[in-house]
Design a protein around this motif. Structure first.
Motif, PDB file in Angstrom:
ATOM      1  N   PRO A 324       0.824  -1.211   0.000  1.00  0.00           N
ATOM      2  CA  PRO A 324       0.000   0.000   0.000  1.00  0.00           C
ATOM      3  C   PRO A 324       0.855   1.257   0.000  1.00  0.00           C
ATOM      4  CG  PRO A 324       0.046  -0.967   2.184  1.00  0.00           C
ATOM      5  CD  PRO A 324       0.718  -1.950   1.274  1.00  0.00           C
ATOM      6  N   TRP A 325       0.231   2.382  -0.307  1.00  0.00           N
ATOM      7  CA  TRP A 325       1.041   3.588  -0.509  1.00  0.00           C
ATOM      8  C   TRP A 325       1.672   4.089   0.778  1.00  0.00           C
ATOM      9  CZ3 TRP A 325       0.817   8.778   0.849  1.00  0.00           C
ATOM     10  CH2 TRP A 325      -0.369   9.261   1.413  1.00  0.00           C
ATOM     11  N   SER A 326       1.122   3.713   1.921  1.00  0.00           N
ATOM     12  CA  SER A 326       1.744   4.116   3.184  1.00  0.00           C
ATOM     13  C   SER A 326       3.118   3.484   3.337  1.00  0.00           C
ATOM     14  CB  SER A 326       0.852   3.705   4.355  1.00  0.00           C
ATOM     15  OG  SER A 326       0.570   2.304   4.309  1.00  0.00           O
ATOM     16  N   ARG A 327       3.308   2.260   2.839  1.00  0.00           N
ATOM     17  CA  ARG A 327       4.624   1.626   2.933  1.00  0.00           C
ATOM     18  C   ARG A 327       5.555   2.102   1.816  1.00  0.00           C
ATOM     19  NH1 ARG A 327       1.709  -2.964   4.551  1.00  0.00           N
ATOM     20  NH2 ARG A 327       2.178  -4.235   2.717  1.00  0.00           N
ATOM     21  N   ILE A 328       4.997   2.649   0.743  1.00  0.00           N
ATOM     22  CA  ILE A 328       5.857   3.263  -0.273  1.00  0.00           C
ATOM     23  C   ILE A 328       6.635   4.420   0.357  1.00  0.00           C
ATOM     24  CG2 ILE A 328       5.920   4.477  -2.497  1.00  0.00           C
ATOM     25  CD1 ILE A 328       3.285   3.002  -3.202  1.00  0.00           C
ATOM     26  N   CYS A 329       5.978   5.174   1.218  1.00  0.00           N
ATOM     27  CA  CYS A 329       6.660   6.260   1.931  1.00  0.00           C
ATOM     28  C   CYS A 329       7.564   5.704   3.028  1.00  0.00           C
ATOM     29  CB  CYS A 329       5.636   7.211   2.549  1.00  0.00           C
ATOM     30  SG  CYS A 329       4.477   7.933   1.371  1.00  0.00           S
ATOM     31  N   GLY A 330       7.186   4.569   3.598  1.00  0.00           N
ATOM     32  CA  GLY A 330       7.931   4.013   4.720  1.00  0.00           C
ATOM     33  C   GLY A 330       9.313   3.520   4.350  1.00  0.00           C
ATOM     34  N   LEU A 331       9.465   2.962   3.145  1.00  0.00           N
ATOM     35  CA  LEU A 331      10.771   2.409   2.782  1.00  0.00           C
ATOM     36  C   LEU A 331      11.840   3.494   2.667  1.00  0.00           C
ATOM     37  CD1 LEU A 331      12.281  -0.269   2.114  1.00  0.00           C
ATOM     38  CD2 LEU A 331      12.052   0.408  -0.279  1.00  0.00           C
ATOM     39  N   PRO A 332      11.632   4.565   1.900  1.00  0.00           N
ATOM     40  CA  PRO A 332      12.658   5.612   1.876  1.00  0.00           C
ATOM     41  C   PRO A 332      12.856   6.268   3.237  1.00  0.00           C
ATOM     42  CG  PRO A 332      10.706   6.307   0.660  1.00  0.00           C
ATOM     43  CD  PRO A 332      10.542   4.848   0.937  1.00  0.00           C
ATOM     44  N   ALA A 333      11.806   6.328   4.053  1.00  0.00           N
ATOM     45  CA  ALA A 333      11.977   6.881   5.399  1.00  0.00           C
ATOM     46  C   ALA A 333      12.916   6.002   6.218  1.00  0.00           C
ATOM     47  CB  ALA A 333      10.621   7.004   6.091  1.00  0.00           C
ATOM     48  N   LEU A 334      12.762   4.693   6.114  1.00  0.00           N
ATOM     49  CA  LEU A 334      13.607   3.761   6.860  1.00  0.00           C
ATOM     50  C   LEU A 334      15.074   3.956   6.505  1.00  0.00           C
ATOM     51  CD1 LEU A 334      13.687   1.164   8.719  1.00  0.00           C
ATOM     52  CD2 LEU A 334      13.616  -0.144   6.567  1.00  0.00           C
ATOM     53  N   TRP A 335      15.376   3.957   5.205  1.00  0.00           N
ATOM     54  CA  TRP A 335      16.777   4.006   4.792  1.00  0.00           C
ATOM     55  C   TRP A 335      17.356   5.416   4.877  1.00  0.00           C
ATOM     56  CZ3 TRP A 335      19.317  -0.181   5.146  1.00  0.00           C
ATOM     57  CH2 TRP A 335      18.677  -1.410   4.929  1.00  0.00           C
ATOM     58  N   THR A 336      16.531   6.421   4.722  1.00  0.00           N
ATOM     59  CA  THR A 336      17.018   7.792   4.894  1.00  0.00           C
ATOM     60  C   THR A 336      17.431   8.028   6.344  1.00  0.00           C
ATOM     61  OG1 THR A 336      15.649   8.635   3.079  1.00  0.00           O
ATOM     62  CG2 THR A 336      16.405  10.236   4.706  1.00  0.00           C
ATOM     63  N   GLY A 337      16.618   7.542   7.282  1.00  0.00           N
ATOM     64  CA  GLY A 337      16.962   7.699   8.690  1.00  0.00           C
ATOM     65  C   GLY A 337      18.271   7.024   9.046  1.00  0.00           C
ATOM     66  N   ILE A 338      18.556   5.901   8.397  1.00  0.00           N
ATOM     67  CA  ILE A 338      19.802   5.179   8.663  1.00  0.00           C
ATOM     68  C   ILE A 338      20.976   5.809   7.913  1.00  0.00           C
ATOM     69  CG2 ILE A 338      20.981   2.972   8.250  1.00  0.00           C
ATOM     70  CD1 ILE A 338      18.270   1.607   8.845  1.00  0.00           C
ATOM     71  N   PHE A 339      20.795   6.121   6.648  1.00  0.00           N
ATOM     72  CA  PHE A 339      21.899   6.558   5.787  1.00  0.00           C
ATOM     73  C   PHE A 339      22.322   8.001   6.006  1.00  0.00           C
ATOM     74  CE2 PHE A 339      22.161   3.719   1.741  1.00  0.00           C
ATOM     75  CZ  PHE A 339      22.357   2.597   2.524  1.00  0.00           C
ATOM     76  N   TYR A 340      21.380   8.879   6.292  1.00  0.00           N
ATOM     77  CA  TYR A 340      21.665  10.306   6.241  1.00  0.00           C
ATOM     78  C   TYR A 340      21.913  10.921   7.616  1.00  0.00           C
ATOM     79  CZ  TYR A 340      20.596  10.439   1.229  1.00  0.00           C
ATOM     80  OH  TYR A 340      20.606  10.249  -0.144  1.00  0.00           O
ATOM     81  N   ASP A 341      22.224  10.075   8.594  1.00  0.00           N
ATOM     82  CA  ASP A 341      22.619  10.523   9.930  1.00  0.00           C
ATOM     83  C   ASP A 341      23.764   9.615  10.364  1.00  0.00           C
ATOM     84  OD1 ASP A 341      22.174  11.952  12.562  1.00  0.00           O
ATOM     85  OD2 ASP A 341      21.783   9.886  13.190  1.00  0.00           O
ATOM     86  N   ALA A 342      24.946  10.182  10.531  1.00  0.00           N
ATOM     87  CA  ALA A 342      26.142   9.360  10.759  1.00  0.00           C
ATOM     88  C   ALA A 342      26.035   8.459  11.993  1.00  0.00           C
ATOM     89  CB  ALA A 342      27.377  10.257  10.849  1.00  0.00           C
ATOM     90  N   PRO A 343      25.557   8.936  13.137  1.00  0.00           N
ATOM     91  CA  PRO A 343      25.423   8.026  14.281  1.00  0.00           C
ATOM     92  C   PRO A 343      24.458   6.880  14.014  1.00  0.00           C
ATOM     93  CG  PRO A 343      25.346  10.325  15.006  1.00  0.00           C
ATOM     94  CD  PRO A 343      25.246  10.342  13.525  1.00  0.00           C
ATOM     95  N   SER A 344      23.412   7.148  13.242  1.00  0.00           N
ATOM     96  CA  SER A 344      22.449   6.086  12.924  1.00  0.00           C
ATOM     97  C   SER A 344      23.060   5.042  12.003  1.00  0.00           C
ATOM     98  CB  SER A 344      21.193   6.693  12.293  1.00  0.00           C
ATOM     99  OG  SER A 344      20.542   7.544  13.224  1.00  0.00           O
ATOM    100  N   LEU A 345      23.849   5.478  11.032  1.00  0.00           N
ATOM    101  CA  LEU A 345      24.524   4.520  10.148  1.00  0.00           C
ATOM    102  C   LEU A 345      25.465   3.631  10.957  1.00  0.00           C
ATOM    103  CD1 LEU A 345      25.117   3.447   7.300  1.00  0.00           C
ATOM    104  CD2 LEU A 345      26.817   5.276   7.052  1.00  0.00           C
TER     105      LEU A 345
END
Length: 451
Positions: A324-345
């Protein structure tokens, strides 16, 4: 006459993706199955309510047609910043939005919502609907119409030579994908290793393909299982990514050794299936004797590699079922939160840094059937997923990208948080409906879960 391209040129195609943090963007892609509302069958290309009619109808919203050999096979549209999004066709007519590279998840969700609204407006006029799932829940391979795109003819002939499920991959699967940037070779390596190791956790969180031809298939992600028996030359967990010395050159050498599918000359696809790009570099490609490749040929070849994470001028997260479209937004949110913050990565790498190659391979296969109940290195996938989503949430908080309503990006993780906290995948919820309210009727999925 231009000089032949060199190995350094091949590597340079990927290193051109290096960009400063200030220029990092996020891209989201998703595929969906079209169906005739009266029969639930997949639409053909031609006909009054076919895929071509969809592509034609969408042009009223500013999309421009892209043709190949006289057929409209895609649409393109540029946003106010000049970045292009496209709508393209997968082999069985799966409708794909390849979104523009955008600044944040708010923009991605707005883009996705606008696209689905436009698609629904046109589809309603044509008596069509669209469904998000990882694997076609009802139809056999032979029931699926094939789209008129030259590369697909070559792939359909070659796939059965390399695996048993390649045609299923082409005709009966849909995915959600996220594309993210890096600022150096070292940053690319860190992100590649972390995301490749954790890709099966994403597969479990998004598992949404428990049905085949109207019945439970024994998998939670039949789509992910398909990729384990498609073509070992170009799929999988890429063990070399975890080895010392990995970098752009290593990936270029890997890509050179993956057998080709084709070379494109004008609108014509030249069948080079199974042939060597290294021979092409030496002017010895049997399909084009005496010719040498262009960087466009190399770019085309890179798109025919299908590992769980793929490197181009960005990194593509490829491990998740459509939904569903709610998870379409969820996937980039998941990886953006991990990739685009150094402590999170760094925290995400801590989750998986001690896993060995056998762990990666076993986990990739186990999550297809067990989802969040799979285990790796003494921990359940559910526990790792809870940690992974929490890390992403903190990363999005640290990013502090706000919408017009002054809400940050963390809200797009809410569905994934629920899945991880309960330990129940979307596929298992579908199976509960199948065995309960639906009384064994998979066709209810089209009514209850269409966009």
């Amino acid at each position: 006459m231009t000089d032949p391209i060199t190995f350094d040129d091949l590597v340079g195609v990927m290193t051109k993706g290096i960009k400063p943090r200030s220029e990092w963007r996020v891209g989201a892609e998703h595929e969906k199955f079209g169906f005739d509302k009266s029969t639930l069958r997949r639409p053909t290309y031609d006909g009054p309510n076919g895929i071509l009619a969809m592509l034609t109808g969408l042009q009223r919203f500013g999309w421009s047609p892209v043709e190949e050999a006289g057929h409209v096979i895609a649409l393109e549209r540029r946003n106010a910043d000049g970045y292009a999004a496209s709508i393209s066709l997968e082999p069985g007519g799966q409708f794909e939005l390849s979104g523009a590279p955008l600044k944040d998840i708010h923009e991605i969700c707005a883009e996705t919502g606008q696209h689905l609204m436009e698609v629904k407006m046109v589809a309603d006029e044509l008596n069509l609907g669209f469904l998000g799932a990882g694997f076609d829940p009802m139809w056999r391979r032979e029931d699926v119409p094939v789209m008129p795109k030259g590369r697909y003819d070559i792939m359909r002939a070659y796939m059965p030579k390399k695996g048993n499920l390649g045609l299923d991959m082409m005709l009966r699967t849909c995915t959600i994908q996220a594309n993210l940037d890096f600022d150096s070779e070292a940053d690319m390596v860190a992100k590649f290793r972390t995301s490749l190791a954790l890709q099966p956790i994403g597969t479990a969180l998004f598992a949404c393909s428990p049905f085949t031809e109207g019945r439970p298939n024994g998998f939670l992600s039949a789509r992910a299982n398909v990729w384990t028996d498609t073509d070992p030359d170009r799929t999988g967990m890429l063990n070399f990514v975890f080895q010392d010395g990995f970098g752009f050159e290593t990936y270029a050498n890997y890509a050179l050794d993956v057998p080709m599918y084709f070379a494109k000359r004008g609108d014509r696809y030249i069948d080079a299936s199974g042939q060597s790009f290294r021979d092409f570099m030496d002017g010895k490609l049997p399909a084009l004797p005496g010719e040498r490749p262009t960087l466009k040929d190399w770019g085309d070849h890179l798109t025919t590699l299908f590992p769980e994470v793929r490197l181009k001028q960005y990194l593509e997260m490829r491990g998740s079922d459509g939904g569903p479209w709610s998870r379409i937004c969820g996937l980039p949110a998941l990886w953006t939160g991990i990739f685009y913050d150094a402590p999170s990565l760094a925290a995400a790498w801590d989750l998986c840094k001690d896993w060995d190659i056998e762990d990666h391979e076993r986990l990739r296969r186990d999550v297809t059937r067990l989802g969040l109940r799979a285990e790796v290195a003494g921990r359940s996938v559910r526990d790792i997923a809870v940690d992974m989503v929490a890390i992403a949430r903190q990363g999005l908080k640290n990013r502090a990208r706000f919408s017009g309503g002054m809400v940050d990006e963390r809200g797009y993780l809410s569905e994934l948080e629920d899945i991880a906290d309960t330990g129940v995948t979307p596929a298992e919820r579908l199976l509960d409906l199948y065995h309960g309210e639906w009384q064994g009727d998979v066709s209810r999925m089209y009514r209850d879960f269409a966009y």
